[in-house]
Design a protein around this motif. Structure first.
Motif, PDB file in Angstrom:
ATOM      1  N   GLU A  67      69.890 -11.967  23.241  1.00  0.00           N
ATOM      2  CA  GLU A  67      68.584 -11.877  23.491  1.00  0.00           C
ATOM      3  C   GLU A  67      68.157 -11.909  21.914  1.00  0.00           C
ATOM      4  O   GLU A  67      68.634 -11.983  20.953  1.00  0.00           O
ATOM      5  N   GLY A  68      66.748 -12.163  22.081  1.00  0.00           N
ATOM      6  CA  GLY A  68      65.778 -12.707  20.823  1.00  0.00           C
ATOM      7  C   GLY A  68      66.380 -11.405  19.883  1.00  0.00           C
ATOM      8  O   GLY A  68      65.892 -10.529  19.884  1.00  0.00           O
ATOM      9  N   MET A  69      66.708 -12.000  18.575  1.00  0.00           N
ATOM     10  CA  MET A  69      66.602 -10.626  16.948  1.00  0.00           C
ATOM     11  C   MET A  69      66.088 -11.048  15.793  1.00  0.00           C
ATOM     12  O   MET A  69      65.012 -10.572  15.258  1.00  0.00           O
ATOM     13  N   GLY A  97      63.730 -14.205  17.574  1.00  0.00           N
ATOM     14  CA  GLY A  97      63.208 -13.229  16.848  1.00  0.00           C
ATOM     15  C   GLY A  97      61.521 -13.565  17.293  1.00  0.00           C
ATOM     16  O   GLY A  97      61.247 -14.528  17.206  1.00  0.00           O
ATOM     17  N   SER A  98      60.713 -12.715  17.206  1.00  0.00           N
ATOM     18  CA  SER A  98      59.158 -12.595  17.302  1.00  0.00           C
ATOM     19  C   SER A  98      59.123 -13.789  16.188  1.00  0.00           C
ATOM     20  O   SER A  98      59.431 -13.653  14.887  1.00  0.00           O
ATOM     21  N   ASN A 127      59.703 -16.612  20.805  1.00  0.00           N
ATOM     22  CA  ASN A 127      59.641 -15.494  21.052  1.00  0.00           C
ATOM     23  C   ASN A 127      58.299 -15.360  19.825  1.00  0.00           C
ATOM     24  O   ASN A 127      58.385 -15.110  19.031  1.00  0.00           O
ATOM     25  N   HIS A 156      57.179 -10.557  23.928  1.00  0.00           N
ATOM     26  CA  HIS A 156      57.297  -9.696  23.929  1.00  0.00           C
ATOM     27  C   HIS A 156      57.123  -8.078  24.415  1.00  0.00           C
ATOM     28  O   HIS A 156      55.619  -8.547  23.280  1.00  0.00           O
ATOM     29  N   LYS A 193      59.582  -9.475  28.574  1.00  0.00           N
ATOM     30  CA  LYS A 193      60.381  -9.051  28.560  1.00  0.00           C
ATOM     31  C   LYS A 193      59.991  -7.505  27.209  1.00  0.00           C
ATOM     32  O   LYS A 193      58.674  -8.052  26.735  1.00  0.00           O
ATOM     33  N   VAL A 195      61.392  -4.163  24.720  1.00  0.00           N
ATOM     34  CA  VAL A 195      62.786  -3.817  23.941  1.00  0.00           C
ATOM     35  C   VAL A 195      63.045  -3.057  24.034  1.00  0.00           C
ATOM     36  O   VAL A 195      64.169  -2.794  22.372  1.00  0.00           O
ATOM     37  N   THR A 223      69.502  -0.429  22.564  1.00  0.00           N
ATOM     38  CA  THR A 223      68.510  -0.279  21.195  1.00  0.00           C
ATOM     39  C   THR A 223      67.187   1.285  21.466  1.00  0.00           C
ATOM     40  O   THR A 223      66.848   0.130  22.327  1.00  0.00           O
ATOM     41  N   TRP A 225      64.429   1.010  19.835  1.00  0.00           N
ATOM     42  CA  TRP A 225      63.329   1.053  18.913  1.00  0.00           C
ATOM     43  C   TRP A 225      62.706   1.802  17.827  1.00  0.00           C
ATOM     44  O   TRP A 225      61.964   2.801  17.044  1.00  0.00           O
ATOM     45  N   GLY A 275      70.983  -1.958  25.920  1.00  0.00           N
ATOM     46  CA  GLY A 275      72.501  -1.269  26.666  1.00  0.00           C
ATOM     47  C   GLY A 275      73.602  -1.991  27.560  1.00  0.00           C
ATOM     48  O   GLY A 275      74.483  -1.009  27.711  1.00  0.00           O
ATOM     49  N   ARG A 277      77.013  -3.245  27.272  1.00  0.00           N
ATOM     50  CA  ARG A 277      78.275  -3.031  25.848  1.00  0.00           C
ATOM     51  C   ARG A 277      79.565  -4.185  26.751  1.00  0.00           C
ATOM     52  O   ARG A 277      80.506  -4.054  25.413  1.00  0.00           O
ATOM     53  N   ALA A 296      71.919  -8.221  22.408  1.00  0.00           N
ATOM     54  CA  ALA A 296      71.221  -8.062  21.118  1.00  0.00           C
ATOM     55  C   ALA A 296      72.749  -7.012  20.271  1.00  0.00           C
ATOM     56  O   ALA A 296      73.372  -8.282  19.479  1.00  0.00           O
ATOM     57  N   ARG A 297      71.600  -6.339  19.384  1.00  0.00           N
ATOM     58  CA  ARG A 297      72.215  -5.639  18.841  1.00  0.00           C
ATOM     59  C   ARG A 297      74.350  -5.887  18.722  1.00  0.00           C
ATOM     60  O   ARG A 297      74.667  -5.830  17.538  1.00  0.00           O
TER      61      ARG A 297
HETATM   62  C1  FMN Z   1      68.046  -6.396  14.722  1.00  0.00           C
HETATM   63  C2  FMN Z   1      66.814  -6.603  15.540  1.00  0.00           C
HETATM   64  C3  FMN Z   1      65.742  -7.131  16.155  1.00  0.00           C
HETATM   65  C4  FMN Z   1      64.528  -7.539  16.812  1.00  0.00           C
HETATM   66  N1  FMN Z   1      63.637  -8.215  16.985  1.00  0.00           N
HETATM   67  C5  FMN Z   1      63.088  -8.793  18.454  1.00  0.00           C
HETATM   68  C6  FMN Z   1      62.061  -9.786  17.844  1.00  0.00           C
HETATM   69  O1  FMN Z   1      61.654 -10.122  17.700  1.00  0.00           O
HETATM   70  N2  FMN Z   1      61.652  -9.856  19.835  1.00  0.00           N
HETATM   71  C7  FMN Z   1      61.707  -8.913  20.398  1.00  0.00           C
HETATM   72  O2  FMN Z   1      61.713  -9.602  21.933  1.00  0.00           O
HETATM   73  N3  FMN Z   1      62.805  -8.330  20.722  1.00  0.00           N
HETATM   74  C8  FMN Z   1      63.633  -8.229  19.332  1.00  0.00           C
HETATM   75  N4  FMN Z   1      64.667  -6.914  19.618  1.00  0.00           N
HETATM   76  C9  FMN Z   1      64.727  -6.888  21.258  1.00  0.00           C
HETATM   77  C10 FMN Z   1      66.055  -7.311  21.517  1.00  0.00           C
HETATM   78  O3  FMN Z   1      65.617  -8.697  22.247  1.00  0.00           O
HETATM   79  C11 FMN Z   1      66.976  -6.334  22.655  1.00  0.00           C
HETATM   80  O4  FMN Z   1      65.447  -6.020  23.706  1.00  0.00           O
HETATM   81  C12 FMN Z   1      66.705  -5.477  22.501  1.00  0.00           C
HETATM   82  O5  FMN Z   1      67.750  -4.540  21.114  1.00  0.00           O
HETATM   83  C13 FMN Z   1      67.978  -4.498  23.815  1.00  0.00           C
HETATM   84  O6  FMN Z   1      68.901  -4.892  23.887  1.00  0.00           O
HETATM   85  P1  FMN Z   1      69.862  -4.311  22.964  1.00  0.00           P
HETATM   86  O7  FMN Z   1      70.685  -2.745  23.663  1.00  0.00           O
HETATM   87  O8  FMN Z   1      71.568  -5.163  23.702  1.00  0.00           O
HETATM   88  O9  FMN Z   1      70.309  -4.314  21.691  1.00  0.00           O
HETATM   89  C14 FMN Z   1      65.261  -6.895  18.299  1.00  0.00           C
HETATM   90  C15 FMN Z   1      66.869  -6.685  18.235  1.00  0.00           C
HETATM   91  C16 FMN Z   1      67.297  -6.307  17.315  1.00  0.00           C
HETATM   92  C17 FMN Z   1      68.803  -5.345  17.294  1.00  0.00           C
END
Ligand code: FMN
Length: 363
Positions: A67-69, A97-98, A127, A156, A193, A195, A223, A225, A275, A277, A296-297
């Motif tokens: 996933e985008g980060m 990421g964005s 993104n 997003h 998507k 987040v 994760t 937010w 989530g 995992r 992602a995380r």
């Molecule tokens: C450090 C970090 C930065 C993120 N930045 C973006 C972002 O810029 N654009 C976006 O669409 N999602 C972003 N996300 C959200 C993830 O793409 C994902 O939707 C969200 O973290 C849930 O997945 P997870 O539970 O596996 O972390 C980010 C996640 C993390 C952990």
């Protein structure tokens, strides 16, 4: 907000995600309410289990999406480089990421572009925030796609995140029309998507009607937010934002429920994220309708170290997915998608109350 402030925010996000437990505390993905049925005599060899997957017309080695980060701040290049090298080595798709920060400050383009440079063949997903598209969205969307020669664009949607974030952008009026125009004009598929608060089936259906190519549900249970921005708001003395963040800490549609809704109400491929995992989570979301699972995380802590660490983590997930396939007698992803499941408890209650008709769930 000035460019340097966006950079600071991006680095804050990474620092907080690495140093603190920022998962949902009470709400879960509800995947614990999905039970696969054990086969004591699987009529296949484990070595023949194959995770090959098709998504958006491309073949990948497994139904897993990074996933985008990140990107958008000095020092984030290494993360995108390591993720892209891992995605390329394993032949799985990767999101960025964005990219807004790099549109405003071309000095930051490299933090995204590095992914394409080290992995020319990787399926790369650009993104941008939906709320950023409200004014002149088509031009912005074209620019972020061009920036990295992207194969797809993820838009997003993050209204809770923007509310809790100090100085967040909360002018969402016109967002739907803006997405529609981008979908019409862009030469690559558009994924929408969330987040971590989930996309409902009704919204998924509306997005399908305007030509969106896939829904990434970004559900609750992983994760969080609201928590991440609450921590930032507290650190910086924005007490009202921090308090709102606390009230809405457990807000959102759990990932399993959002996956079921999007699958039942549309014909679109569904990416199940938020989530996820382990490989059993991946198997479960595929059985309730996902085409891909997004993570992602859990990859971030490895991506700051090396691409080898990311590869090792993803290989572990794939082995667990294969184990779940073996134990349900499924040799390939198509048979896993067809296998029976038992849906229980709060998830079943949700499906009933929402009047969702899902082919595998008997009410
Ligand atoms: C450090 C970090 C930065 C993120 N930045 C973006 C972002 O810029 N654009 C976006 O669409 N999602 C972003 N996300 C959200 C993830 O793409 C994902 O939707 C969200 O973290 C849930 O997945 P997870 O539970 O596996 O972390 C980010 C996640 C993390 C952990």
């Amino acid at each position: 907000m000035s460019e340097s402030n966006i950079e600071v925010r991006k680095l804050d996000h990474i620092r907080i995600c690495l140093d603190k437990d920022v998962e949902f505390k009470q709400k879960t993905t509800w995947l614990e309410f999905v039970e696969l049925i054990h086969s004591a005599a699987p009529e296949l060899n484990y070595s023949d289990v194959d995770t090959l997957t098709e998504f958006l017309g491309k073949r990948f080695s497994a139904p897993i999406l990074i996933e985008g980060m990140t990107g958008g701040a000095k020092g984030t290049e290494v993360i995108n480089r390591n993720l892209a090298m891992a995605a390329s080595e394993l032949n799985i798709p990767m999101g960025l990421g964005s990219q807004r920060a790099a549109v405003e400050n071309p000095g930051l383009v490299e933090s995204f572009r590095v992914a394409r440079d080290v992995a020319p063949d990787v399926f790369l997903i650009a993104n941008i925030g939906g709320v950023q598209l409200v004014e002149d969205g088509v031009k912005l969307a074209e620019e972020v796609v061009r920036m990295v020669d992207a194969n797809a664009l993820a838009i997003h949607l993050n209204p809770l995140h923007e509310i809790v974030q100090p100085h967040g952008t909360t002018s969402f009026k016109g967002i739907f029309d803006a997405i529609r125009k981008v979908v019409e004009k862009l030469p690559v598929p558009v994924i929408v998507k969330e987040v971590g608060c989930g996309i409902s089936g009704d919204l998924s259906r509306k997005l399908e009607d305007i030509g969106v190519a896939a829904i990434d549900v970004g559900g609750a249970g992983g994760t969080n937010w609201a928590l991440i921005e609450r921590i930032r708001a507290s650190e910086k003395g924005f007490l009202e934002n921090a308090t709102i963040g606390k009230t809405f800490l457990e807000w959102g549609i759990p990932t399993a429920a959002a996956t079921i809704e999007a699958y039942a109400l549309t014909k679109l491929p569904v990416i199940s994220s938020g989530g996820i995992r382990n490989g059993l989570d991946i198997a479960k979301v595929l059985t309730i309708g996902a085409s891909m699972a997004g993570i992602a995380r859990p990859l971030l802590q490895h991506a700051v170290v090396s691409s080898d660490r990311v590869v090792a983590t993803l290989k572990r997930l794939i082995s667990e997915l294969k184990t779940a396939m073996f134990l349900t007698g499924c040799q390939n992803i198509d048979s896993l998608k067809r296998v029976e499941v038992v849906v229980m408890g709060r998830l079943l209650e949700w499906v009933k109350q929402r009047g969702i008709q899902h082919p595998k769930i008997r009410l």
